[in-house]
Design a protein around this motif. Structure first.
Motif, short mmCIF file in Angstrom:
data_model
loop_
_atom_site.label_atom_id
_atom_site.label_comp_id
_atom_site.label_asym_id
_atom_site.label_seq_id
_atom_site.Cartn_x
_atom_site.Cartn_y
_atom_site.Cartn_z
N ALA A 169 0.85 -1.19 0.00
CA ALA A 169 0.00 0.00 0.00
C ALA A 169 0.88 1.24 0.00
N PRO A 170 0.35 2.38 -0.44
CA PRO A 170 1.15 3.61 -0.47
C PRO A 170 1.73 3.94 0.90
N GLY A 171 3.02 4.18 0.94
CA GLY A 171 3.67 4.55 2.19
C GLY A 171 3.92 3.42 3.15
N GLU A 177 -9.03 -1.02 3.13
CA GLU A 177 -7.66 -1.26 3.57
C GLU A 177 -6.96 -2.35 2.76
N ASP A 178 -7.68 -3.02 1.88
CA ASP A 178 -7.05 -3.98 0.97
C ASP A 178 -6.45 -3.29 -0.25
N THR A 179 -6.68 -2.00 -0.38
CA THR A 179 -6.14 -1.25 -1.51
C THR A 179 -4.62 -1.29 -1.50
N ALA A 180 -4.05 -1.74 -2.62
CA ALA A 180 -2.60 -1.89 -2.71
C ALA A 180 -2.24 -2.38 -4.11
N VAL A 181 -0.95 -2.38 -4.39
CA VAL A 181 -0.45 -3.10 -5.56
C VAL A 181 -0.15 -4.52 -5.12
N TYR A 182 -0.70 -5.48 -5.82
CA TYR A 182 -0.53 -6.89 -5.48
C TYR A 182 0.51 -7.52 -6.42
N ILE A 201 11.89 -15.37 -4.57
CA ILE A 201 12.97 -14.82 -5.39
C ILE A 201 12.44 -13.98 -6.55
N TYR A 202 11.49 -14.54 -7.27
CA TYR A 202 11.02 -13.91 -8.51
C TYR A 202 9.73 -13.13 -8.25
N TRP A 203 9.66 -11.95 -8.89
CA TRP A 203 8.52 -11.06 -8.69
C TRP A 203 7.89 -10.67 -10.02
N GLY A 204 6.58 -10.50 -10.00
CA GLY A 204 5.90 -9.90 -11.13
C GLY A 204 5.93 -8.39 -11.00
N GLN A 205 5.31 -7.72 -11.98
CA GLN A 205 5.31 -6.26 -12.00
C GLN A 205 4.22 -5.66 -11.12
N GLY A 206 3.26 -6.46 -10.75
CA GLY A 206 2.21 -6.00 -9.86
C GLY A 206 0.94 -5.59 -10.59
N THR A 207 -0.17 -5.66 -9.88
CA THR A 207 -1.46 -5.22 -10.41
C THR A 207 -2.17 -4.43 -9.32
N GLN A 208 -2.75 -3.30 -9.71
CA GLN A 208 -3.37 -2.40 -8.73
C GLN A 208 -4.76 -2.88 -8.35
N VAL A 209 -5.02 -2.91 -7.07
CA VAL A 209 -6.35 -3.19 -6.53
C VAL A 209 -6.78 -1.98 -5.71
#
Length: 112
Positions: A40-42, A88-93, A100-108
């Motif tokens: 989440a932001p911050g 409060e679930d708002t975040a980049v998932y 080890i490996y990460w995706g780029q994320g998706t905004q919720v």
């Protein structure tokens, strides 16, 4: 190298549902665990849920009973079903493999 691509994020009202998907570039059968994190932001990135190749799951307390993680080894995908969403679930998932490996994320984004 493993590439992970998330999809399924979006804007939803509180109480609604979303289903996130993570597609891997290789077979996930031996990737252990697969997981979802959010930021989440911050705030720091936090674990949401993980699932082992044997199907053992772990959830952060704040999503227990509302979110369900699953994996489809045949399709090399991992899903996160999110119900009863809260602002409060708002975040980049982010999708993760083997810590080890990460995706780029998706905004919720969950509106009140």
């Amino acid at each position: 190298q493993v590439q992970l691509v998330e999809s399924g994020g979006g804007l939803v009202q509180a109480g609604g549902s979303l289903r996130l998907s993570c597609a891997a570039s290789i077979s996930i059968a031996s990737l252990n665990p697969m997981g979802w994190y959010r930021q989440a932001p911050g705030k720091q990135r936090e674990l949401v849920a993980t699932i082992t190749s044997g199907g053992t799951t772990v959830y952060v307390d704040s999503v227990k009973g509302r979110f369900t993680i699953s994996r489809d080894n045949a399709k090399n995908t991992v899903h996160l079903q999110m119900n009863s969403l809260k602002p409060e679930d708002t975040a980049v998932y982010y999708c993760n493999a083997q810590f080890i490996y990460w995706g780029q994320g998706t905004q919720v984004t969950v509106s009140s």
